[in-house]
Design a protein around this motif. Structure first.
Motif, PDB file in Angstrom:
ATOM      1  N   LEU A   1      -4.166  -3.261 -20.595  1.00 47.05           N
ATOM      2  CA  LEU A   1      -3.780  -1.764 -20.042  1.00 47.05           C
ATOM      3  C   LEU A   1      -4.515  -0.773 -20.720  1.00 47.05           C
ATOM      4  O   LEU A   1      -5.195   0.152 -20.059  1.00 47.05           O
ATOM      5  CB  LEU A   1      -2.253  -1.678 -20.053  1.00 47.05           C
ATOM      6  CG  LEU A   1      -1.437  -2.179 -19.160  1.00 47.05           C
ATOM      7  CD1 LEU A   1      -0.143  -1.980 -19.363  1.00 47.05           C
ATOM      8  CD2 LEU A   1      -1.701  -1.891 -17.474  1.00 47.05           C
TER       9      LEU A   1
ATOM     10  N   LEU B   1      -3.053   6.107 -11.530  1.00 52.32           N
ATOM     11  CA  LEU B   1      -4.390   6.622 -11.469  1.00 52.32           C
ATOM     12  C   LEU B   1      -5.426   5.816 -10.818  1.00 52.32           C
ATOM     13  O   LEU B   1      -6.190   6.224  -9.890  1.00 52.32           O
ATOM     14  CB  LEU B   1      -4.571   6.262 -12.950  1.00 52.32           C
ATOM     15  CG  LEU B   1      -4.977   7.701 -13.739  1.00 52.32           C
ATOM     16  CD1 LEU B   1      -5.637   7.454 -15.265  1.00 52.32           C
ATOM     17  CD2 LEU B   1      -5.863   8.798 -13.099  1.00 52.32           C
ATOM     18  N   GLY B   2      -5.081   4.427 -10.661  1.00 52.28           N
ATOM     19  CA  GLY B   2      -5.629   3.652  -9.957  1.00 52.28           C
ATOM     20  C   GLY B   2      -5.388   4.054  -8.351  1.00 52.28           C
ATOM     21  O   GLY B   2      -6.473   4.020  -7.712  1.00 52.28           O
TER      22      GLY B   2
ATOM     23  N   LEU C   1      -7.727   6.807  -7.674  1.00 49.05           N
ATOM     24  CA  LEU C   1      -9.080   6.657  -7.605  1.00 49.05           C
ATOM     25  C   LEU C   1      -9.648   5.911  -6.390  1.00 49.05           C
ATOM     26  O   LEU C   1     -10.423   5.834  -5.975  1.00 49.05           O
ATOM     27  CB  LEU C   1      -9.410   5.938  -8.982  1.00 49.05           C
ATOM     28  CG  LEU C   1      -9.679   6.706 -10.117  1.00 49.05           C
ATOM     29  CD1 LEU C   1      -9.821   5.956 -11.222  1.00 49.05           C
ATOM     30  CD2 LEU C   1     -10.468   7.863 -10.170  1.00 49.05           C
TER      31      LEU C   1
ATOM     32  N   ALA D   1      -1.197   3.711 -15.366  1.00 48.18           N
ATOM     33  CA  ALA D   1      -2.503   3.014 -14.796  1.00 48.18           C
ATOM     34  C   ALA D   1      -2.350   2.868 -13.454  1.00 48.18           C
ATOM     35  O   ALA D   1      -3.402   3.060 -12.439  1.00 48.18           O
ATOM     36  CB  ALA D   1      -2.444   1.869 -15.474  1.00 48.18           C
ATOM     37  N   VAL D   2      -1.295   2.524 -12.689  1.00 47.10           N
ATOM     38  CA  VAL D   2      -0.969   2.103 -11.370  1.00 47.10           C
ATOM     39  C   VAL D   2      -1.377   3.650 -10.570  1.00 47.10           C
ATOM     40  O   VAL D   2      -2.192   3.568  -9.656  1.00 47.10           O
ATOM     41  CB  VAL D   2       0.201   1.709 -11.079  1.00 47.10           C
ATOM     42  CG1 VAL D   2       0.534   1.932  -9.439  1.00 47.10           C
ATOM     43  CG2 VAL D   2       0.373   0.257 -11.559  1.00 47.10           C
TER      44      VAL D   2
ATOM     45  N   PHE E   1      -7.984  -1.136 -19.291  1.00 46.76           N
ATOM     46  CA  PHE E   1      -8.003  -0.517 -18.017  1.00 46.76           C
ATOM     47  C   PHE E   1      -7.852   1.038 -17.794  1.00 46.76           C
ATOM     48  O   PHE E   1      -8.528   1.372 -16.989  1.00 46.76           O
ATOM     49  CB  PHE E   1      -6.834  -1.253 -17.347  1.00 46.76           C
ATOM     50  CG  PHE E   1      -6.584  -1.123 -15.839  1.00 46.76           C
ATOM     51  CD1 PHE E   1      -5.603  -0.630 -15.286  1.00 46.76           C
ATOM     52  CD2 PHE E   1      -7.735  -1.458 -15.070  1.00 46.76           C
ATOM     53  CE1 PHE E   1      -5.378  -0.320 -13.773  1.00 46.76           C
ATOM     54  CE2 PHE E   1      -7.644  -1.303 -13.573  1.00 46.76           C
ATOM     55  CZ  PHE E   1      -6.357  -0.870 -13.103  1.00 46.76           C
ATOM     56  N   LEU E   2      -7.117   1.296 -18.604  1.00 50.67           N
ATOM     57  CA  LEU E   2      -7.123   3.109 -18.859  1.00 50.67           C
ATOM     58  C   LEU E   2      -8.112   3.576 -19.100  1.00 50.67           C
ATOM     59  O   LEU E   2      -8.779   4.629 -18.528  1.00 50.67           O
ATOM     60  CB  LEU E   2      -5.992   3.395 -19.648  1.00 50.67           C
ATOM     61  CG  LEU E   2      -5.606   4.819 -19.748  1.00 50.67           C
ATOM     62  CD1 LEU E   2      -4.758   5.264 -18.620  1.00 50.67           C
ATOM     63  CD2 LEU E   2      -4.606   5.249 -20.751  1.00 50.67           C
TER      64      LEU E   2
ATOM     65  N   LEU F   1       2.101   1.540 -17.828  1.00 50.03           N
ATOM     66  CA  LEU F   1       1.724   0.421 -16.609  1.00 50.03           C
ATOM     67  C   LEU F   1       1.902   1.558 -15.366  1.00 50.03           C
ATOM     68  O   LEU F   1       1.138   1.609 -14.535  1.00 50.03           O
ATOM     69  CB  LEU F   1       2.930  -0.283 -16.399  1.00 50.03           C
ATOM     70  CG  LEU F   1       2.747  -1.425 -15.469  1.00 50.03           C
ATOM     71  CD1 LEU F   1       1.762  -2.024 -15.597  1.00 50.03           C
ATOM     72  CD2 LEU F   1       3.954  -2.329 -15.361  1.00 50.03           C
TER      73      LEU F   1
ATOM     74  N   GLU G   1     -10.524   3.367 -16.258  1.00 48.61           N
ATOM     75  CA  GLU G   1     -10.214   4.335 -15.271  1.00 48.61           C
ATOM     76  C   GLU G   1     -10.540   5.589 -15.490  1.00 48.61           C
ATOM     77  O   GLU G   1     -10.969   6.281 -14.721  1.00 48.61           O
ATOM     78  CB  GLU G   1      -8.740   4.114 -15.212  1.00 48.61           C
ATOM     79  CG  GLU G   1      -8.164   3.178 -13.971  1.00 48.61           C
ATOM     80  CD  GLU G   1      -6.564   3.337 -13.811  1.00 48.61           C
ATOM     81  OE1 GLU G   1      -5.826   3.895 -14.818  1.00 48.61           O
ATOM     82  OE2 GLU G   1      -6.047   2.737 -12.857  1.00 48.61           O
TER      83      GLU G   1
END
Lengths: 100, 632, 165
Positions: free
Chosen positions: C96, B627-628, B631, B624-625, C99-100, B621, C103
């Motif tokens: 996730l 990286l988000g 980006l 992902a956050v 999502f990864l 998590l 990304e």
């Protein structure tokens, strides 16, 4: 020749597969192996980029990564063995001593 | 004379030493330290007094600022002491009489297990009282005011294991606090109008017209409320009779000579304010006069020696306020000064009687003691004669001064009340004398076995006080002996302008003097008739007017009324607030916070499952956050 | 030719990993992984990194995976373990993971379609790497050797059975 993008794409795919494997599997051994998969995906990316940038530094890094992964595997497996001796099982759900 | 700021320091330092080291000091050391420190204060007062005489009137008061204490914006209050005739007089009285009482206490408290604690408190009191009278501004005076209030509480409740004593201490402190609220409000208003609590600033502001008459009245009345608390006038006098639970020397020092007179001192210190506001002065005089008579009537029926003296004190302080109220501030101070001598003499003698009778207080169990107490009896008698206003003793001069001034200002009603009070005073004092020292012996036989005169350490102060009770009045001779005969008034002139006093013709003055004397002798004679000639007279009188007697004996039921009207509702209200607000809201908030924390903890602990997978999920998590974030 | 080789090796690699995921038997999973790593070694070779390719096959596929298989044999579980039951975390992790993937794809899209300078054969030769290891990267090299010793000692100490005394 072979576009860099292919290698990177493969690396990404392998990494995500490794992550998925980690979450799907329930026993410690395979989870540990999934970690190795992730490491290798990263290695692939390094080597590809080393070739693309013309710098051998990328390959040196990979060399170190493989070495450290070997050491880590040794110690990790030792720990798994110990856990198995204590609990007679390597199911991840049963390792809950740190709960709370 | 520059050393006057040391005066409070001697007893203050002694109190500190006794408080910290008292437990380990031998009794003799405690006695010597306590008494000598007050004596040192007295010597310093005397030296300062003589030095003061040489200072020309324009450079008074002499102020010594020890250090700037409070400075908050425009509010400024320094730790400053001032010496002028008024404060000098007070320091002499406080330290002089205080010293004698300290010496007396050495004998009186000799067998008490709280000996060291007693002298610590007594020294502390002396320190606080001296700060009160030497303070150069209202804030410092208030510090001393509260200090003596505290020591009064400590000393009244000295034998705190006795519930009545503990309650009496509490009562004194709480009633005083009510008065102090008025005092504080007065201080606030002074700061509002004058901008400073310094007495010099106040005086110049009043003189310069900065303070309007209306404002002056308000402020003066507020301060007077504080005075009624500290000096036990109507309506806040109720603590003083109960305060007799304390040791007798305490009653003598605090509740006769010094603390209760603090209110009078305060009014005199602010005399310009009271003069400016005519109405406030009127109120003061009226309250004083009514209190004087009111208290005297209650003294008529009491059987406890100390209670009689307590009511007598309330009554006499009423006299002092009469003096101040009609503008004769010097006369008020005069009476304060003489009263200090004979009242403390009376109290100490009463203590001597109690000591001889192993603690007996009830006059109905005394009688005929003059054979057995050859030193105490004459001392007591001198005090009684002085307070009754018999000529040539000090009380006569000071009382007369007040009554004359009241008459001269046209306050005939007040003068009449004062005269009536004089009769009553003479009567009840001699009732006390006759019941205690004359007549048939009604003493308990077991007590009679141990009957003995008090040791020298107790009787010598009595003699000294008796001497002063006789001669102290001669510094304030009435005008009949010459316009400038009143040394005291002349001495106090820089502080108290004599223009506030009135003038009468010589003949009127003589008439007034005769009236006072006649009234005093009348009272004594009636007492003689009632208690010696035909002792059944009081009983017959009581039989004829039982309701009146009951009313007087029960002190007009004032305590009971206060209890019902003020105390019970307050206690009830407090309990209600406690139950509904304190327990529910405040405790609820605190408990609630704790409960919330616990709940949050429990909620968050769900995340701590102990499973590696869940922790890995958290990693994922986070990645992902992050990286988000990078980006987008 | 190179591209064909690439896709062959890539498919085998991914296939190996998928087999690793889907297999119920741990030993089978390990073997699938050996296949995947070997293909990876091949890919390294395609990338002008002969030394690394050799190291990968010898160490990774040949030593580490063998270690895994040893331990699997020691643990000696009778049957495999079924994969994860349905739990809410499974769904979340799937989401996730996707999502990864998205990304990362976005992150690398700039590089798709390029291959930089060739750089020549020399960058991957053992001579070159060795020179680098003993000059520019001396410290990491030494420290890594210490790390290996530590891991060695650690592993032995951990697994040693309690002594008779």
């Amino acid at each position: 020749m072979i576009p860099l993008g292919y290698f990177i794409g493969l690396s990404v795919l392998l990494f995500v597969l490794g992550v998925a494997a980690f979450f799907i599997k329930r026993d410690l051994m395979t989870m540990f192996m999934a970690v190795e998969v992730m490491l290798n995906a990263a290695n692939l990316a390094f080597v590809a980029l080393a070739k693309s940038a013309g710098s051998p530094a990328g390959q040196v890094i990979v060399f170190f990564v493989i070495t450290v992964a070997a050491a880590e595997a040794a110690v990790g497996l030792a720990i798994i063995l110990l856990v198995f001796r204590q609990k007679k099982s390597i199911k991840a759900e049963e390792m809950r001593l740190m709960k709370g | 004379m520059e050393i006057f700021w040391l005066i409070p320091l001697f007893p203050g330092a002694s109190a500190l030493v006794l408080a910290v080291l008292g437990k380990w000091l031998p009794k003799k050391a405690v006695s010597w330290l306590a008494c000598l420190s007050v004596f040192a204060a007295f010597l310093a007062s005397a030296v300062s007094f003589f030095g003061l005489l040489r200072v020309p009137a324009e450079s008074l008061p002499v102020v010594k600022t020890l250090f700037p204490w409070i400075q908050a914006g425009s509010f400024r209050s320094d730790l400053a002491l001032q010496l002028d005739p008024l404060s000098s007089l007070m320091t002499l009285v406080v330290s002089g009489v205080g010293f004698l009482i300290h010496v007396y206490s050495v004998g009186y408290m000799a067998h008490d297990k709280g000996y060291r604690r007693y002298f610590t408190y007594l020294n502390l009191f002396t320190f606080a009282m001296l700060i009160l009278v030497l303070g150069a501004n209202l804030v410092l005076m208030f510090v001393g005011w509260e200090g003596v209030g505290l020591c009064s509480y400590l000393l009244i409740g000295f034998w705190f294991e006795k519930p009545s004593a503990a309650n009496a201490g509490k009562k004194a402190f709480i009633v005083n606090r009510i008065g102090d609220a008025g005092f504080l409000l007065g201080i606030f208003f002074i700061f509002l109008t004058v901008g400073s609590g310094d007495f010099r600033a106040i005086n110049s502001a009043v003189g310069g017209g900065v303070v309007t008459q209306g404002m002056a009245t308000l402020i003066a009345l507020l301060f007077f409320v504080g005075a009624t608390g500290k000096s036990a006038q109507i309506p806040l006098y109720v603590w003083l009779p109960d305060a007799m639970e304390g040791p007798t020397p305490v009653s003598a020092l605090i509740h006769a000579a010094t603390m209760v007179t603090a209110g009078v001192y305060m009014v005199c210190r602010l005399n310009l304010l009271f003069t400016l506001s005519g109405a406030a002065g009127q109120v003061v005089a009226l309250v004083g006069a009514v209190t004087a008579v009111f208290a005297a009537t209650m003294a008529l029926t009491q059987n406890d020696i100390k209670r009689v003296l307590a009511y007598s004190t309330i009554s006499q302080i009423g006299y002092m306020f009469i003096g101040c109220g009609v503008g004769a501030y010097a006369a008020g101070m005069f009476h304060l000064y003489t009263h200090a001598f004979f009242k403390s003499l009376l109290f100490l003698s009463a203590g001597s009687v109690m000591h001889a009778l192993s603690g007996e207080l009830d006059m109905r169990k005394m009688g005929g003691l003059r054979k057995y107490l050859p030193l105490t009896y004459p001392a007591f008698l001198v005090g009684a004669i002085a307070i009754a206003g018999v000529p040539f003793l000090s009380g006569f001069f000071s009382k007369d001064a007040i009554l004359t001034q009241a008459f001269a200002q046209g306050q005939y009603f007040i003068w009449a009340l004062g005269l009536m009070c004089a009769v009553l005073t003479a009567f009840y004092m001699f009732r006390l004398i006759f019941l205690t020292f004359f007549g048939p012996e009604r003493i308990d036989p077991q007590v009679k076995e141990h009957l003995h005169e008090s040791p020298r350490v107790m009787t010598v102060p009595l003699v000294v006080l008796a001497f002063f009770s006789v001669v102290a009045g001669y510094v304030g001779l009435p005008v009949v002996f010459g316009e400038r005969a009143n040394l005291l008034t002349r001495f106090l002139e820089p502080v108290i302008r004599p223009e506030a006093e009135g003038h009468l013709s010589i003949n009127t003055e003589w008439m007034l003097i005769l009236a006072s004397v006649a009234v005093a002798l009348c009272g004594i004679y009636i007492a003689y008739v009632f208690y010696l000639r035909s002792p059944r007279t009081p009983h017959r009188l009581v039989g004829r007017f039982p309701a009146v007697y009951r009313l007087l004996y029960n002190k007009y039921y004032v305590d009971e009324t206060y209890n019902a009207v003020f105390v019970k509702p307050l206690v009830g209200g407090s309990r209600a607030v406690y139950d509904h607000f304190d327990l529910r809201v405040i405790d609820g908030a605190v408990d609630g916070t704790a409960a919330a924390a616990g709940f949050a903890g429990k909620a968050l602990s769900v995340l701590q499952s102990g499973l590696v997978k869940d922790y890995a999920l958290a990693f994922l998590l986070g990645v992902a956050v992050f990286l988000g974030y990078l980006l987008f | 030719m190179g591209v064909f080789l690439f896709f062959l090796l890539a498919v085998l690699c991914v296939g190996g990993v998928l087999g690793f995921i889907l297999s119920r038997n741990q030993a089978h999973s390990a073997l699938f992984l050996v296949l995947a790593f070997t293909c990876l070694g091949g890919l390294f070779g395609l990338l002008d990194a002969p030394f690394i390719a050799a190291v990968q096959i010898i160490i990774y596929a040949g030593a580490i995976m063998v270690l895994f298989i040893f331990v699997i044999m020691m643990i000696n579980l009778e049957q495999g373990i079924a994969p994860e039951r349905k739990r809410w975390t499974l769904g979340l992790s799937a989401v996730l993971a996707v999502f990864l993937l998205v990304e990362l794809a976005l992150a690398v899209r700039g590089t798709l379609g390029t291959l930089g300078r060739t750089g020549g054969e020399t960058i991957g030769s053992p001579t070159e790497l060795g020179r680098l290891l003993f000059t520019d990267y001396l410290y990491p090299f030494e420290i890594t050797s210490i790390l290996i010793v530590a891991a060695l000692v650690g592993a032995i100490v951990l697994v040693k059975k309690e002594g008779k005394e």
